[in-house]
Motif scaffolding. Structure first.
Motif, mmCIF file in Angstrom:
data_model
loop_
_atom_site.group_PDB
_atom_site.id
_atom_site.type_symbol
_atom_site.label_atom_id
_atom_site.label_comp_id
_atom_site.label_asym_id
_atom_site.label_seq_id
_atom_site.Cartn_x
_atom_site.Cartn_y
_atom_site.Cartn_z
ATOM 1 N N GLN A 288 11.182 -3.903 3.546
ATOM 2 C CA GLN A 288 11.198 -5.302 3.108
ATOM 3 C C GLN A 288 10.668 -6.242 4.195
ATOM 4 O O GLN A 288 10.095 -7.295 3.900
ATOM 5 N N GLN A 289 10.819 -5.842 5.447
ATOM 6 C CA GLN A 289 10.355 -6.685 6.550
ATOM 7 C C GLN A 289 8.831 -6.718 6.674
ATOM 8 O O GLN A 289 8.281 -7.500 7.453
ATOM 9 N N LEU A 290 8.141 -5.862 5.898
ATOM 10 C CA LEU A 290 6.678 -5.859 5.923
ATOM 11 C C LEU A 290 6.075 -6.909 4.997
ATOM 12 O O LEU A 290 4.860 -7.149 5.027
ATOM 13 N N THR A 291 6.894 -7.526 4.187
ATOM 14 C CA THR A 291 6.394 -8.511 3.227
ATOM 15 C C THR A 291 5.565 -9.614 3.885
ATOM 16 O O THR A 291 4.483 -9.961 3.389
ATOM 17 N N PRO A 292 6.005 -10.194 5.016
ATOM 18 C CA PRO A 292 5.184 -11.236 5.658
ATOM 19 C C PRO A 292 3.831 -10.711 6.156
ATOM 20 O O PRO A 292 2.845 -11.458 6.165
ATOM 21 N N VAL A 293 3.782 -9.447 6.568
ATOM 22 C CA VAL A 293 2.523 -8.864 7.031
ATOM 23 C C VAL A 293 1.533 -8.787 5.872
ATOM 24 O O VAL A 293 0.355 -9.160 5.997
ATOM 25 N N ALA A 294 1.999 -8.287 4.722
ATOM 26 C CA ALA A 294 1.140 -8.216 3.547
ATOM 27 C C ALA A 294 0.669 -9.605 3.138
ATOM 28 O O ALA A 294 -0.508 -9.813 2.818
ATOM 29 N N ALA A 295 1.573 -10.577 3.177
ATOM 30 C CA ALA A 295 1.223 -11.942 2.787
ATOM 31 C C ALA A 295 0.170 -12.529 3.720
ATOM 32 O O ALA A 295 -0.745 -13.246 3.280
ATOM 33 N N GLU A 296 0.293 -12.231 5.012
ATOM 34 C CA GLU A 296 -0.672 -12.744 5.984
ATOM 35 C C GLU A 296 -2.078 -12.229 5.712
ATOM 36 O O GLU A 296 -3.076 -12.916 5.978
ATOM 37 N N LEU A 297 -2.166 -11.010 5.165
ATOM 38 C CA LEU A 297 -3.461 -10.407 4.834
ATOM 39 C C LEU A 297 -3.880 -10.679 3.393
ATOM 40 O O LEU A 297 -4.928 -10.203 2.955
ATOM 41 N N ASP A 298 -3.044 -11.420 2.660
ATOM 42 C CA ASP A 298 -3.284 -11.701 1.243
ATOM 43 C C ASP A 298 -3.383 -10.400 0.438
ATOM 44 O O ASP A 298 -4.240 -10.246 -0.428
ATOM 45 N N LEU A 299 -2.488 -9.469 0.753
ATOM 46 C CA LEU A 299 -2.426 -8.180 0.075
ATOM 47 C C LEU A 299 -1.060 -8.007 -0.564
ATOM 48 O O LEU A 299 -0.063 -8.581 -0.092
ATOM 49 N N SER A 300 -0.992 -7.194 -1.602
ATOM 50 C CA SER A 300 0.308 -6.750 -2.096
ATOM 51 C C SER A 300 0.838 -5.706 -1.127
ATOM 52 O O SER A 300 0.109 -5.182 -0.275
ATOM 53 N N MET A 301 2.096 -5.372 -1.264
ATOM 54 C CA MET A 301 2.668 -4.334 -0.405
ATOM 55 C C MET A 301 1.979 -2.991 -0.623
ATOM 56 O O MET A 301 1.742 -2.235 0.324
ATOM 57 N N ALA A 302 1.655 -2.671 -1.863
ATOM 58 C CA ALA A 302 0.966 -1.407 -2.150
ATOM 59 C C ALA A 302 -0.414 -1.390 -1.515
ATOM 60 O O ALA A 302 -0.835 -0.376 -0.926
ATOM 61 N N GLN A 303 -1.129 -2.499 -1.611
ATOM 62 C CA GLN A 303 -2.453 -2.579 -0.995
ATOM 63 C C GLN A 303 -2.368 -2.430 0.520
ATOM 64 O O GLN A 303 -3.202 -1.762 1.137
ATOM 65 N N LEU A 304 -1.346 -3.034 1.103
ATOM 66 C CA LEU A 304 -1.157 -2.901 2.549
ATOM 67 C C LEU A 304 -0.943 -1.440 2.925
ATOM 68 O O LEU A 304 -1.515 -0.957 3.912
ATOM 69 N N ALA A 305 -0.141 -0.725 2.159
ATOM 70 C CA ALA A 305 0.153 0.671 2.465
ATOM 71 C C ALA A 305 -1.103 1.541 2.389
ATOM 72 O O ALA A 305 -1.343 2.392 3.256
ATOM 73 N N VAL A 306 -1.913 1.325 1.360
ATOM 74 C CA VAL A 306 -3.148 2.112 1.218
ATOM 75 C C VAL A 306 -4.130 1.736 2.322
ATOM 76 O O VAL A 306 -4.759 2.612 2.938
ATOM 77 N N ALA A 307 -4.270 0.443 2.587
ATOM 78 C CA ALA A 307 -5.179 0.009 3.645
ATOM 79 C C ALA A 307 -4.754 0.557 5.003
ATOM 80 O O ALA A 307 -5.604 0.893 5.841
ATOM 81 N N TRP A 308 -3.427 0.673 5.225
ATOM 82 C CA TRP A 308 -2.930 1.156 6.518
ATOM 83 C C TRP A 308 -3.407 2.581 6.800
ATOM 84 O O TRP A 308 -3.871 2.872 7.905
ATOM 85 N N VAL A 309 -3.308 3.491 5.836
ATOM 86 C CA VAL A 309 -3.739 4.869 6.109
ATOM 87 C C VAL A 309 -5.242 4.933 6.347
ATOM 88 O O VAL A 309 -5.728 5.778 7.099
ATOM 89 N N LEU A 310 -5.986 4.019 5.726
ATOM 90 C CA LEU A 310 -7.443 4.031 5.874
ATOM 91 C C LEU A 310 -7.886 3.488 7.229
ATOM 92 O O LEU A 310 -9.070 3.590 7.572
ATOM 93 N N GLN A 311 -6.963 2.921 8.008
ATOM 94 C CA GLN A 311 -7.319 2.492 9.364
ATOM 95 C C GLN A 311 -7.487 3.688 10.293
ATOM 96 O O GLN A 311 -8.099 3.566 11.361
ATOM 97 N N ASN A 312 -6.921 4.835 9.914
ATOM 98 C CA ASN A 312 -7.043 6.046 10.728
ATOM 99 C C ASN A 312 -8.450 6.622 10.532
ATOM 100 O O ASN A 312 -8.836 6.973 9.416
ATOM 101 N N GLU A 313 -9.215 6.727 11.592
ATOM 102 C CA GLU A 313 -10.613 7.158 11.488
ATOM 103 C C GLU A 313 -10.758 8.584 10.981
ATOM 104 O O GLU A 313 -11.828 8.954 10.487
#
Length: 336
Positions: free
Chosen positions: A252-277
């Motif tokens: 639940q504490q990740l909600t502000p991070v997603a909001a800062e990126l204008d992403l939903s929580m699900a989008q943030l989670a998928v985008a996070w794994v894609l940061q790994n090269e």
């Protein structure tokens, strides 16, 4: 939709792939499954992942029917072999030459295609010599039934041994398919460095941690009706490891991070794994087309370093990072 090279090969795949584990042939009706596949195609997804064991072969048939009429050359179709299928006789499981040769033929028939782009060992078979397994995979490639080979949930040492044998046999082992998310990071210590050295990519499953990282499960509250955590067919068992107040509170504490990126929580989670090269693609599943449309928005997102650090700090106490978990979660022998 962005595309990435898969391992040290010339094959490009969509960085968000569509997978039909726990959905097609079991949780959703065929019409809904087809609608989800078509939504994926409309969104630019070209990579589709399945396995013979999903719904005991039915998921492959559903995917094949949903993709019928599409230009085959514009798709990357992946499937897997290892777990028991069919009547589950003594040779209907594992990575023996017999099971691999029979399984690839069945998969191609169900998928309605002459070849798969990637054929994957769904787990490591402790009861078959690795040389036999890799020779069979090499022959599948030489017969034109698969273009490349991969593995799923293998340890770093297993990947290294399989890669060496594949190279000796003149075929390309280019991928590993592990579980990976903000909450399950066990591949980072050993599997990812080894894979990067060898030219092997990760195609990761459960990037949203079975829905936990959407934030819909809240500490101290009742489970949402119809959610995976209430699914008695297998979904609840898979998600159970994350269903405690400490994990749910941290998420639940990740909600502000997603909001800062204008992403939903699900989008943030998928985008996070894609940061790994070393990650070539994140596999998403869906029971409704709108879930596909939401998740594909994670393609092409760059998360700034300071926000990646904030995510690490927020989840530090609950994320699983022990590299030994890959081996510990592997079957000790062939399942029956």
């Amino acid at each position: 939709m962005k595309h990435r090279y898969l391992g040290n090969s010339g094959l490009k795949i969509s960085e968000i792939a569509y997978g039909n584990w726990l959905t097609h042939g079991s949780q959703v009706e065929n019409d809904a499954a087809t609608a989800c596949v078509h939504a994926a195609l409309d969104a630019g997804i070209t990579t589709f992942d399945t396995a013979d064991v999903y719904a005991n072969t039915v998921a492959e048939s559903v995917l094949g029917e949903a993709l019928a009429g599409q230009r085959r050359e514009s798709l990357e179709i992946f499937t897997k072999v290892y777990w028991p299928t069919g009547p589950k006789g003594p040779n209907d499981v594992g990575l023996s030459r017999k099971h691999i040769m029979e399984s690839i033929n069945g998969s191609l028939q169900r998928l309605g295609t002459d070849y798969v782009d990637l054929y994957q060992a769904h787990r490591f078979d402790t009861e078959t010599p690795l040389e036999e397994t890799m020779q069979a995979f090499a022959d599948v490639v030489r017969q034109g039934k698969a273009l490349y080979i991969g593995v799923s949930e293998w340890t770093a040492d297993q990947i290294r041994a399989g890669h060496a044998l594949a190279k000796d046999l003149g075929v390309q082992l280019i991928s590993n398919q592990p579980q990976y998310s903000m909450l399950w990071r066990v591949i980072e210590g050993e599997v990812v460095p080894t894979s990067a050295e060898l030219g092997v990519s990760q195609i990761v499953w459960s990037p949203i941690a079975q829905g936990v990282l959407t934030g819909k499960y809240k500490p101290g509250e009742a489970l949402p009706e119809g959610s995976r955590a209430t699914d008695a067919k297998g979904g609840a068992q898979m998600i159970d490891r994350f269903m405690n107040d400490e994990v749910l509170g941290a998420v639940q504490q990740l909600t502000p991070v997603a909001a800062e990126l204008d992403l939903s929580m699900a989008q943030l989670a998928v985008a996070w794994v894609l940061q790994n090269e070393n990650v070539a693609a994140a596999i998403i599943g869906a029971s409704r087309p709108e879930q596909v449309h939401e998740n594909v928005a994670a393609s092409g997102v760059t998360i700034p370093a300071e926000l990646m650090a904030r995510i690490d700090e927020t989840l530090a106490a609950v994320a699983v990072t022990d590299a030994r978990k890959t081996a510990e979660n592997a079957p000790a022998g062939r399942p029956v």
